[in-house]
Write a protein that holds these residues in place. Structure first.
Motif: not given
Length: 290
Positions: A1-10
């Motif tokens: 299972m591929v874990v999606a990288p976290p969504k980064l925002e400022v």
């Protein structure tokens, strides 16, 4: 299972975001700074009405990085200028590859002078590469030893009634703006009809307490009658000596001073704004305990 990288925002943050940001500030490990100190320094300082208090990096909605922005408006050479003191740049280790994202909205602010008052060595290198100018490299630690004339012919007072009665114009505005700040000491040196209004905060250097001069309305008077300032701050703050950024010595030969590293950077909104026009008022040093 591929874990999606976290969504980064400022996103910009305001006073209501302090609780989410505070765990990051605790990572600095500064035992001298309480929760209330951090809140006062970065989020509830009284001299700025704008809503923005900095920028935070979020990963899937959780704050993982922060860069504080301490704003103020100053009168420089007869004109109003906005200053932004960047402070407390911190990013959790696993997200440090994205640290530069916090700088982008700060760098985009072209209409204000940006200061970096107490950068780490790494932050200094980053800001310098981004075009920030050298502002200062040394503080001068001044023991209570001055020319005898610096102790005579002058008096000093921190009496609020005298300050209220004798301060005028910009100095009175500064006094009123900083009156709510318990960390600030106000002193008036008087020589005949001349006045030098001094604003200082307390800091220890090798466990020795000094009054850090953040502002002086008349540096010529200050240096000539430094002894009166020593006496006034010693009685009011219980300090041993004075500390002042070396650029305010203006080429004077200051004897018996101890140089102390103080790397500072700035990016002026106006190219003609000289380093000597920029003091420590309304910066993180007003409330930062080191």
């Amino acid at each position: 299972m591929v874990v999606a990288p976290p969504k980064l925002e400022v996103r910009s943050v305001g006073v209501d975001d302090f609780d989410a940001i505070y765990p990051l500030l605790q990572s600095f490990g500064n035992q001298k700074m309480s929760r209330g100190d951090w809140r006062s320094m970065l989020f509830t300082y009284p001299w700025w009405d704008g809503p923005e208090r900095g920028f935070a990096l979020y990963a899937d909605g959780k704050a993982v990085g922060f860069l504080g922005t301490i704003f103020s408006k100053r009168r420089i050479d007869g004109r109003d200028e906005v200053f932004c003191n960047t402070s407390s740049w911190i990013v959790r280790e696993e997200y440090r590859h994205a640290s530069i994202l916090l700088l982008k909205p700060v760098l985009a602010m072209r209409d204000c002078t940006i200061l970096n008052w107490t950068p780490t060595d790494r932050a200094y290198q980053v800001f310098e590469k981004l075009g920030f100018r050298h502002l200062e490299s040394l503080e001068l630690l001044l023991p209570p030893i001055a020319h005898p004339r610096g102790f005579f012919g002058a008096s000093s007072t921190s009496d609020p009634g005298v300050l209220q009665a004798e301060l005028r114009g910009n100095d009175k505005a500064l006094y009123d703006a900083l009156l709510p700040c318990a960390t600030v000491c106000h002193l008036l040196v008087r020589v005949g009809s001349r006045r030098c209004y001094l604003i200082a905060t307390k800091r220890t250097y090798k466990r020795v307490p000094f009054a850090v001069v953040q502002y002086a309305s008349d540096y010529d008077l200050f240096w000539k009658f430094r002894g009166a300032a020593h006496v006034g701050f010693a009685l009011t703050m219980g300090v041993f000596g004075l500390s002042i950024d070396s650029r305010f010595a203006a080429g004077r030969k200051v004897g018996l001073s101890v140089p102390w590293p103080a790397k500072r950077l700035y990016r002026p909104a106006r190219q003609e704004t000289p380093p000597e026009a920029i003091d420590g008022l309304f910066s993180e040093t007003m409330m930062l305990h080191l």
